[in-house]
Design an enzyme around this catalytic site. Structure first.
Site, PDB file in Angstrom:
ATOM      1  N   CYS A 231      -0.146   1.472   7.309  1.00 50.35           N
ATOM      2  CA  CYS A 231      -0.690   1.747   5.975  1.00 50.35           C
ATOM      3  C   CYS A 231      -2.043   2.447   6.066  1.00 50.35           C
ATOM      4  CB  CYS A 231      -0.811   0.456   5.165  1.00 50.35           C
ATOM      5  SG  CYS A 231       0.785  -0.150   4.586  1.00 50.35           S
TER       6      CYS A 231
ATOM      7  N   GLU B  28       0.832  -1.208   0.000  1.00 56.49           N
ATOM      8  CA  GLU B  28       0.000   0.000   0.000  1.00 56.49           C
ATOM      9  C   GLU B  28       0.869   1.262   0.000  1.00 56.49           C
ATOM     10  OE1 GLU B  28      -0.213  -2.701   1.907  1.00 56.49           O
ATOM     11  OE2 GLU B  28      -2.211  -2.926   2.781  1.00 56.49           O
TER      12      GLU B  28
ATOM     13  N   CYS C  57      -2.136  -3.154   7.366  1.00 55.55           N
ATOM     14  CA  CYS C  57      -1.600  -2.908   8.704  1.00 55.55           C
ATOM     15  C   CYS C  57      -1.936  -1.481   9.138  1.00 55.55           C
ATOM     16  CB  CYS C  57      -0.096  -3.148   8.730  1.00 55.55           C
ATOM     17  SG  CYS C  57       0.885  -1.799   8.058  1.00 55.55           S
TER      18      CYS C  57
HETATM   19 ZN   LIG Z   1       1.188  -1.993   5.814  1.00 50.33          ZN
END
Ligand SMILES: [Zn+2]
Length: 156
Positions: free
Chosen positions: A114, A74, A111
């Site tokens: 991101c 990302e 995550c």
């Molecule tokens: Zn991430």
């Protein structure tokens, strides 16, 4: 003291039930998994961003022997767009993951770093970024990254 509640709205569907543009973006994210370098996690993640000029920018996770020097797919895409497409906005991002020899059946979500980065970009560009987490059987979609992080960090 009050007890308050925040709720988010998201769509869940099979990948083949997605609108054509979303399905194509999901396929670009899947294809981007090929270029990932993930010998440590075994998770090859691909992300594809649809820009406001119709271009699609894809990227993948790049791990490093010097943990945590690698970068998630990302943020590879976010920083690629910011550095190579100045002034453009990301309207939507699809994310896919390959693990154990196949695309995951269920979506793999981003995550926290991101998600925070996506929320930061939403503020910066003044437009929401729709997020589409894709699995081979199921997808999850939200209209804005901020929905994924209701108590996002902010300096202001
Ligand atoms: Zn991430």
């Amino acid at each position: 003291m009050k007890t308050l509640e925040k709720t988010i709205r998201y769509r869940a569907s099979a990948i083949d039930q997605l609108p054509e543009t979303d399905r194509r973006l999901a396929e670009r994210a899947q294809a981007a998994c090929d270029g990932a370098w993930a010998p440590y996690s075994g998770f090859r993640v691909g992300a594809a961003a649809l820009l406001d000029n119709g271009a699609v920018v894809a990227g993948n996770n790049q791990e490093s022997e010097v943990f945590p020097a690698g970068l998630c797919a990302e943020r590879v895409v976010i920083f690629s767009v910011l550095s190579q497409y100045s002034g453009r906005k990301i309207l939507k991002m699809a994310i896919a993951a390959w693990h154990d020899g196949a695309f995951t059946d269920t979506p793999v979500t981003s995550c926290g770093i991101c998600v925070q980065s996506l929320v930061d970009l939403e503020k910066r560009q003044g437009e929401p970024i729709a997020i589409l987490f894709t699995g081979n059987r199921q997808t999850i979609a939200v209209e804005r990254a901020a929905d994924l992080l209701p108590f996002t960090f902010s300096l202001a």
